[in-house]
Design a protein around this motif. Structure first.
Motif, PDB file in Angstrom:
ATOM      1  N   LEU A 258     -27.870  71.812  59.454  1.00  0.00           N
ATOM      2  CA  LEU A 258     -28.968  72.900  59.450  1.00  0.00           C
ATOM      3  C   LEU A 258     -28.691  73.672  58.209  1.00  0.00           C
ATOM      4  CD1 LEU A 258     -29.176  74.454  63.001  1.00  0.00           C
ATOM      5  CD2 LEU A 258     -30.635  73.029  61.897  1.00  0.00           C
ATOM      6  N   ALA A 259     -27.344  73.932  57.640  1.00  0.00           N
ATOM      7  CA  ALA A 259     -27.363  74.659  56.480  1.00  0.00           C
ATOM      8  C   ALA A 259     -27.670  73.894  55.107  1.00  0.00           C
ATOM      9  CB  ALA A 259     -25.852  75.109  56.082  1.00  0.00           C
ATOM     10  N   LYS A 260     -27.540  72.407  55.361  1.00  0.00           N
ATOM     11  CA  LYS A 260     -27.943  71.721  54.331  1.00  0.00           C
ATOM     12  C   LYS A 260     -29.474  71.586  54.186  1.00  0.00           C
ATOM     13  CE  LYS A 260     -24.034  68.585  54.285  1.00  0.00           C
ATOM     14  NZ  LYS A 260     -23.593  68.719  53.029  1.00  0.00           N
ATOM     15  N   LEU A 261     -30.114  71.603  55.578  1.00  0.00           N
ATOM     16  CA  LEU A 261     -31.641  71.594  55.680  1.00  0.00           C
ATOM     17  C   LEU A 261     -32.145  72.736  55.042  1.00  0.00           C
ATOM     18  CD1 LEU A 261     -32.266  70.111  59.218  1.00  0.00           C
ATOM     19  CD2 LEU A 261     -32.857  69.116  57.213  1.00  0.00           C
ATOM     20  N   ALA A 262     -31.508  73.895  55.188  1.00  0.00           N
ATOM     21  CA  ALA A 262     -31.840  75.186  54.729  1.00  0.00           C
ATOM     22  C   ALA A 262     -31.820  75.263  53.138  1.00  0.00           C
ATOM     23  CB  ALA A 262     -31.125  76.373  55.258  1.00  0.00           C
ATOM     24  N   ALA A 263     -30.709  74.733  52.772  1.00  0.00           N
ATOM     25  CA  ALA A 263     -30.423  74.707  51.320  1.00  0.00           C
ATOM     26  C   ALA A 263     -31.500  73.787  50.605  1.00  0.00           C
ATOM     27  CB  ALA A 263     -28.860  74.386  50.990  1.00  0.00           C
ATOM     28  N   ALA A 264     -31.994  72.618  51.131  1.00  0.00           N
ATOM     29  CA  ALA A 264     -32.821  71.587  50.403  1.00  0.00           C
ATOM     30  C   ALA A 264     -34.152  72.343  50.571  1.00  0.00           C
ATOM     31  CB  ALA A 264     -32.751  70.494  51.385  1.00  0.00           C
ATOM     32  N   MET A 265     -34.434  73.087  51.490  1.00  0.00           N
ATOM     33  CA  MET A 265     -35.638  73.676  51.587  1.00  0.00           C
ATOM     34  C   MET A 265     -35.757  74.970  50.540  1.00  0.00           C
ATOM     35  SD  MET A 265     -36.184  74.037  55.884  1.00  0.00           S
ATOM     36  CE  MET A 265     -37.909  74.692  55.620  1.00  0.00           C
ATOM     37  N   LEU A 266     -34.500  75.626  50.284  1.00  0.00           N
ATOM     38  CA  LEU A 266     -34.625  76.574  49.183  1.00  0.00           C
ATOM     39  C   LEU A 266     -34.666  76.124  47.938  1.00  0.00           C
ATOM     40  CD1 LEU A 266     -34.233  79.482  48.551  1.00  0.00           C
ATOM     41  CD2 LEU A 266     -31.585  79.065  48.354  1.00  0.00           C
ATOM     42  N   LEU A 267     -34.163  74.710  47.651  1.00  0.00           N
ATOM     43  CA  LEU A 267     -34.376  74.042  46.393  1.00  0.00           C
ATOM     44  C   LEU A 267     -35.684  73.716  46.413  1.00  0.00           C
ATOM     45  CD1 LEU A 267     -31.187  71.831  46.256  1.00  0.00           C
ATOM     46  CD2 LEU A 267     -31.592  73.549  44.583  1.00  0.00           C
ATOM     47  N   GLY A 268     -36.423  73.202  47.440  1.00  0.00           N
ATOM     48  CA  GLY A 268     -37.940  72.689  47.271  1.00  0.00           C
ATOM     49  C   GLY A 268     -38.701  73.947  46.977  1.00  0.00           C
ATOM     50  N   ALA A 269     -38.472  75.309  47.686  1.00  0.00           N
ATOM     51  CA  ALA A 269     -39.191  76.312  47.451  1.00  0.00           C
ATOM     52  C   ALA A 269     -39.089  76.602  45.820  1.00  0.00           C
ATOM     53  CB  ALA A 269     -38.827  77.517  48.406  1.00  0.00           C
TER      54      ALA A 269
ATOM     55  N   TYR B 179     -43.548  70.763  49.748  1.00  0.00           N
ATOM     56  CA  TYR B 179     -42.550  70.825  48.960  1.00  0.00           C
ATOM     57  C   TYR B 179     -41.344  71.045  49.756  1.00  0.00           C
ATOM     58  CZ  TYR B 179     -43.838  70.227  44.010  1.00  0.00           C
ATOM     59  OH  TYR B 179     -44.438  69.941  42.820  1.00  0.00           O
ATOM     60  N   LEU B 180     -41.391  72.029  50.852  1.00  0.00           N
ATOM     61  CA  LEU B 180     -40.448  72.233  51.961  1.00  0.00           C
ATOM     62  C   LEU B 180     -40.229  71.199  52.897  1.00  0.00           C
ATOM     63  CD1 LEU B 180     -41.397  75.735  52.937  1.00  0.00           C
ATOM     64  CD2 LEU B 180     -39.629  75.309  51.321  1.00  0.00           C
ATOM     65  N   LEU B 181     -41.420  70.345  53.339  1.00  0.00           N
ATOM     66  CA  LEU B 181     -41.089  69.409  54.300  1.00  0.00           C
ATOM     67  C   LEU B 181     -40.661  68.023  53.650  1.00  0.00           C
ATOM     68  CD1 LEU B 181     -44.548  69.613  56.084  1.00  0.00           C
ATOM     69  CD2 LEU B 181     -42.208  70.577  56.867  1.00  0.00           C
ATOM     70  N   TRP B 182     -40.962  67.655  52.308  1.00  0.00           N
ATOM     71  CA  TRP B 182     -40.399  66.732  51.742  1.00  0.00           C
ATOM     72  C   TRP B 182     -39.111  66.903  51.304  1.00  0.00           C
ATOM     73  CZ3 TRP B 182     -41.967  61.651  50.732  1.00  0.00           C
ATOM     74  CH2 TRP B 182     -43.325  61.420  51.245  1.00  0.00           C
ATOM     75  N   ALA B 183     -38.469  68.184  51.180  1.00  0.00           N
ATOM     76  CA  ALA B 183     -36.920  68.470  51.172  1.00  0.00           C
ATOM     77  C   ALA B 183     -36.202  68.072  52.471  1.00  0.00           C
ATOM     78  CB  ALA B 183     -37.019  70.043  50.678  1.00  0.00           C
ATOM     79  N   ILE B 184     -36.892  68.424  53.409  1.00  0.00           N
ATOM     80  CA  ILE B 184     -36.448  67.946  54.864  1.00  0.00           C
ATOM     81  C   ILE B 184     -36.290  66.397  55.003  1.00  0.00           C
ATOM     82  CG2 ILE B 184     -36.787  68.027  57.341  1.00  0.00           C
ATOM     83  CD1 ILE B 184     -38.080  70.771  56.947  1.00  0.00           C
ATOM     84  N   PHE B 185     -37.413  65.554  54.608  1.00  0.00           N
ATOM     85  CA  PHE B 185     -37.391  64.316  54.456  1.00  0.00           C
ATOM     86  C   PHE B 185     -36.189  63.770  53.812  1.00  0.00           C
ATOM     87  CE2 PHE B 185     -42.310  64.298  54.509  1.00  0.00           C
ATOM     88  CZ  PHE B 185     -42.359  64.785  55.909  1.00  0.00           C
ATOM     89  N   GLY B 186     -35.880  64.404  52.620  1.00  0.00           N
ATOM     90  CA  GLY B 186     -35.002  63.972  51.743  1.00  0.00           C
ATOM     91  C   GLY B 186     -33.628  63.970  52.427  1.00  0.00           C
TER      92      GLY B 186
END
Length: 276
Positions: free
Chosen positions: A116-127, A170-177
């Motif tokens: 979950l932390a990785k998902l949140a960090a990736a979404m932050l990068l996407g944002a 952008y947020l959703l594609w970060a999650i895909f990654g």
């Protein structure tokens, strides 16, 4: 929050993010140039020449100033989403590439919290990626719109809807990654596979759907929404009246569905897989 901060630092303190930024910058500039040329043509219908009635209907919709502005203010989405997906992938695969995964999961035994932390960090990068890109788009896009005597259109609701939906993409594609990185732990294998699937899936789907639509009818075109990269482009169309395309909200629903599945599957795999 400490876990999210830690995951964000893992990627922000490496060379990865600015390497991707340097790769994306010329692609963004090239895309803006193409969009400028396209906008200048669409803004002057006399430059289109002879077109079929069906094409004329499409051109009438996409040549409206709000639609032109929405396209410019979401410039670079195609390559931007690819970069964000790769960053999300690296958030996970970096652990295995640098052999820190065991340490991470021993320090934080709750694997769900880690993913979950990785998902949140990736979404932050996407944002952040979307925010910076949008800032440049608003500057460059406004200059183009004003130079063509179309007005900046910044007071138009549909324009800001497209910008906001672009941020969602952008947020959703970060999650895909992140999900992709969980499935393929090899950093090289994951990044190469992600690029091939993204580009190949986009081109392949576009070609196949066009062929099928010509043979079986325009209703086939509505199926484009099930392809993530095409659904993302639908989000920033700037209008719901584009002939041969489903409403923009369907693209959002499909992408959110993919993101939920990716996030849940990624979490389950991480909880069960041996990390050694």
């Amino acid at each position: 929050m400490n876990l999210v901060r830690s995951e964000f630092l893992k990627i922000s303190t490496t060379n990865t993010w600015w390497i991707f930024a340097l790769i994306y910058l010329p692609l963004w500039a090239l895309t803006l140039l193409v969009n400028y040329l396209q906008t200048s043509v669409l803004a002057d219908s006399s430059r289109l020449g002879e077109v079929s009635p069906a094409d004329a209907e499409v051109f009438d919709v996409i040549s409206e100033p709000p639609a032109l502005a929405a396209n410019l203010y979401t410039n670079g989405q195609f390559f931007g989403l690819l970069i964000v997906m790769l960053l999300g992938t690296i958030v996970v695969t970096n652990e295995y590439f640098h052999q820190t995964a065991t340490t991470t999961f021993l320090t934080t035994p709750q694997r769900t919290a880690v993913i979950l932390a990785k998902l949140a960090a990736a979404m932050l990068l996407g944002a952040l990626f979307w925010l910076v890109t949008t800032g440049f788009n608003l500057i460059g896009g406004s200059l183009i719109m004003v130079s063509l005597d179309l007005g900046a259109q910044l007071g138009t609701g549909t324009v800001w809807e497209a910008v906001g939906l672009n941020g969602l993409a952008y947020l959703l594609w970060a999650i895909f990654g992140v999900g992709f990185g969980v499935l393929i732990r090899s950093q090289l294998g994951a990044t190469v596979s992600a690029i091939l699937l993204y580009l190949g899936g986009y081109l392949g789907a576009a070609i196949i759907l066009n062929i099928l639509a010509a043979r079986f009818g325009d209703w086939i075109s509505d199926l484009q929404v099930i392809v993530p990269s095409l659904a993302s482009q639908l989000l920033v169309a700037g209008t719901d009246d584009l002939p041969g395309s489903p409403p923009r909200w369907t693209g959002a629903v499909v992408l959110i569905g993919y993101a939920l599945v990716t996030g849940i599957v990624g979490t389950i795999i991480t909880r069960r897989r041996d990390i050694s």
